[in-house]
Scaffold this active site. Structure first.
Site, mmCIF file in Angstrom:
data_model
loop_
_atom_site.group_PDB
_atom_site.id
_atom_site.type_symbol
_atom_site.label_atom_id
_atom_site.label_comp_id
_atom_site.label_asym_id
_atom_site.label_seq_id
_atom_site.Cartn_x
_atom_site.Cartn_y
_atom_site.Cartn_z
ATOM 1 N N GLY A 35 0.466 -4.902 1.015
ATOM 2 C CA GLY A 35 -0.753 -4.935 0.197
ATOM 3 C C GLY A 35 -0.541 -5.605 -1.147
ATOM 4 N N ALA A 85 0.873 -1.172 0.000
ATOM 5 C CA ALA A 85 0.000 0.000 0.000
ATOM 6 C C ALA A 85 0.909 1.220 0.000
ATOM 7 C CB ALA A 85 -0.869 -0.018 1.245
ATOM 8 N N GLU A 138 4.477 -5.276 7.392
ATOM 9 C CA GLU A 138 3.742 -4.204 8.073
ATOM 10 C C GLU A 138 4.202 -3.942 9.497
ATOM 11 O OE1 GLU A 138 2.398 -6.396 6.017
ATOM 12 O OE2 GLU A 138 0.869 -5.432 4.790
ATOM 13 N N GLU A 187 -0.866 -9.198 -0.374
ATOM 14 C CA GLU A 187 -2.284 -9.402 -0.037
ATOM 15 C C GLU A 187 -3.146 -9.420 -1.307
ATOM 16 O OE1 GLU A 187 -2.071 -6.202 2.924
ATOM 17 O OE2 GLU A 187 -3.015 -7.587 4.323
HETATM 18 N N1 COA Z 1 4.607 3.053 -0.609
HETATM 19 C C1 COA Z 1 4.999 4.208 -1.166
HETATM 20 N N2 COA Z 1 6.104 4.326 -1.911
HETATM 21 C C2 COA Z 1 6.836 3.219 -2.118
HETATM 22 C C3 COA Z 1 6.480 1.985 -1.577
HETATM 23 C C4 COA Z 1 5.303 1.918 -0.796
HETATM 24 N N3 COA Z 1 4.875 0.782 -0.253
HETATM 25 N N4 COA Z 1 7.413 1.071 -1.927
HETATM 26 C C5 COA Z 1 8.309 1.721 -2.676
HETATM 27 N N5 COA Z 1 7.970 3.029 -2.797
HETATM 28 C C6 COA Z 1 8.676 4.090 -3.524
HETATM 29 C C7 COA Z 1 9.891 4.582 -2.763
HETATM 30 O O1 COA Z 1 9.525 5.527 -1.784
HETATM 31 C C8 COA Z 1 10.703 5.165 -3.897
HETATM 32 O O2 COA Z 1 10.151 6.413 -4.238
HETATM 33 P P1 COA Z 1 11.145 7.682 -4.547
HETATM 34 O O3 COA Z 1 11.981 7.241 -5.691
HETATM 35 O O4 COA Z 1 10.191 8.776 -4.880
HETATM 36 O O5 COA Z 1 11.921 7.884 -3.302
HETATM 37 C C9 COA Z 1 10.420 4.222 -5.062
HETATM 38 O O6 COA Z 1 9.198 3.561 -4.726
HETATM 39 C C10 COA Z 1 11.485 3.167 -5.247
HETATM 40 O O7 COA Z 1 11.659 2.470 -4.019
HETATM 41 P P2 COA Z 1 13.087 2.306 -3.291
HETATM 42 O O8 COA Z 1 12.824 2.071 -1.835
HETATM 43 O O9 COA Z 1 13.990 3.430 -3.646
HETATM 44 O O10 COA Z 1 13.611 0.973 -3.992
HETATM 45 P P3 COA Z 1 14.638 -0.081 -3.389
HETATM 46 O O11 COA Z 1 14.993 -0.990 -4.515
HETATM 47 O O12 COA Z 1 15.746 0.592 -2.675
HETATM 48 O O13 COA Z 1 13.802 -0.929 -2.285
HETATM 49 C C11 COA Z 1 11.877 -2.088 -1.441
HETATM 50 C C12 COA Z 1 12.738 -1.742 -2.670
HETATM 51 C C13 COA Z 1 10.650 -2.831 -1.945
HETATM 52 C C14 COA Z 1 12.683 -3.025 -0.516
HETATM 53 C C15 COA Z 1 11.487 -0.799 -0.682
HETATM 54 O O14 COA Z 1 10.925 0.107 -1.608
HETATM 55 C C16 COA Z 1 10.469 -1.015 0.396
HETATM 56 O O15 COA Z 1 10.821 -1.523 1.481
HETATM 57 N N6 COA Z 1 9.207 -0.597 0.185
HETATM 58 C C17 COA Z 1 8.167 -0.637 1.186
HETATM 59 C C18 COA Z 1 7.682 -2.043 1.384
HETATM 60 C C19 COA Z 1 6.621 -2.077 2.465
HETATM 61 O O16 COA Z 1 6.878 -1.856 3.630
HETATM 62 N N7 COA Z 1 5.388 -2.394 2.060
HETATM 63 C C20 COA Z 1 4.301 -2.534 2.958
HETATM 64 C C21 COA Z 1 3.478 -1.312 2.995
HETATM 65 S S1 COA Z 1 2.111 -1.508 4.098
#
Ligand code: COA
Length: 257
Positions: A112, A66, A135, A115
């Site tokens: 999400g 999400a 989460e 999910e």
């Molecule tokens: N919500 C909002 N933005 C998200 C996102 C999310 N769940 N997941 C990734 N993004 C965005 C990042 O903020 C980033 O945006 P920016 O370039 O404007 O800063 C872009 O997507 C790329 O992500 P980034 O984190 O730079 O890539 P990465 O390869 O370094 O890491 C992940 C990849 C998936 C490990 C990392 O993005 C992450 O941990 N995301 C969140 C996962 C999460 O907790 N999901 C559950 C949400 S309830």
């Protein structure tokens, strides 16, 4: 259908929805959730569509969760409302569609995103996919059905560990755990989804819809899955597909559903 954050394609009886926010790793913001609802509803109503494939754009993510930026300031009431609406218009909605939905998990499926994949009728994954429910690392719990569907798919103990550690598992581990049915290369992911879809499309879509309802019934509170199976089984006898399927078998020809 024109959308901001998703792409919808149709090829004969096969439809594909691609979540298309690659710069945000296809994170599910409000607009995307609404658009998915509209697209699924339209495809469900389209009698030509017999299978839907759901995937993410780019080679990095199915859906990375999400959209955290949209809810970080929410109150208790807003948090509850977010989850309730999501269940209603997307996650429960997809699970209960009469049209089979295959998730083609092409990279990160987190929070999400996992999910959503778990709401689909089944999942296949590319070998670079990583799945998890992170989460609790954000101080919240899975709110789009993850605490219920993950244990249904992988068992309670494995789900407890995945949710408590907030860790990710590889595509192969997900396959071993029963979370995905097949793992293939990135290039072969959509072709494999299409191959499975074509096998599904040979069969009666009326009977498949009845099977989805019967299978789902076993996971619903207050519904007896065996009773629903008996009811749905009986209903099949009144369908043209049943007449066609049985007479084709007895006539030693292929059915034309
Ligand atoms: N919500 C909002 N933005 C998200 C996102 C999310 N769940 N997941 C990734 N993004 C965005 C990042 O903020 C980033 O945006 P920016 O370039 O404007 O800063 C872009 O997507 C790329 O992500 P980034 O984190 O730079 O890539 P990465 O390869 O370094 O890491 C992940 C990849 C998936 C490990 C990392 O993005 C992450 O941990 N995301 C969140 C996962 C999460 O907790 N999901 C559950 C949400 S309830």
């Amino acid at each position: 259908m024109n959308f901001e954050n998703i792409l919808v394609q149709k090829k004969d009886s096969l439809a594909q929805i691609t979540i298309n926010r690659p710069k945000k790793l296809n994170a599910l913001n409000k607009t995307t959730i609404n658009e998915l609802n509209i697209a699924f509803e339209a495809l469900e109503d389209d009698e030509d569509v017999r299978v839907i494939i759901l995937t993410g754009s780019g080679d990095k993510a199915f859906v990375a969760g999400a959209d955290i930026s949209e809810f970080s300031h929410f109150s208790v009431e807003e948090g509850g409302g977010l989850a309730r609406l999501g269940h209603e218009i997307l996650f429960d909605y997809v699970e209960n569609l009469a049209t089979p939905v295959i998730a083609a998990v092409n990279g990160f499926a987190l929070g999400g995103g996992l999910e959503l994949a778990m709401s689909c009728h089944f999942r296949i994954a590319s070998d670079n996919a990583k799945m998890g429910l992170p989460e609790v690392s954000l101080g919240v719990i899975p709110g789009y059905g993850g605490t219920q569907r993950l244990p249904q798919l992988v068992g309670k103990g494995k789900a407890m560990e995945m949710i408590m550690t907030a860790g990710m598992i590889s595509a192969e581990e997900a396959k071993d755990a029963g979370l995905v049915n097949h793992v293939t290369s990135q290039d072969e992911l959509l072709p494999l989804a299409e191959k499975i879809a074509s096998k599904i499309m040979r069969n009666s879509s009326v009977a498949i819809s009845a099977a989805i309802r019967a299978i789902n019934a076993g996971f619903k509170d207050g519904v007896n899955g065996f009773d629903l199976e008996i009811e749905e089984f009986g209903e099949c006898f009144g369908t043209d597909d049943f007449k066609e399927g049985t007479s084709a078998f007895l006539g030693k020809r292929k059915p034309n559903f």
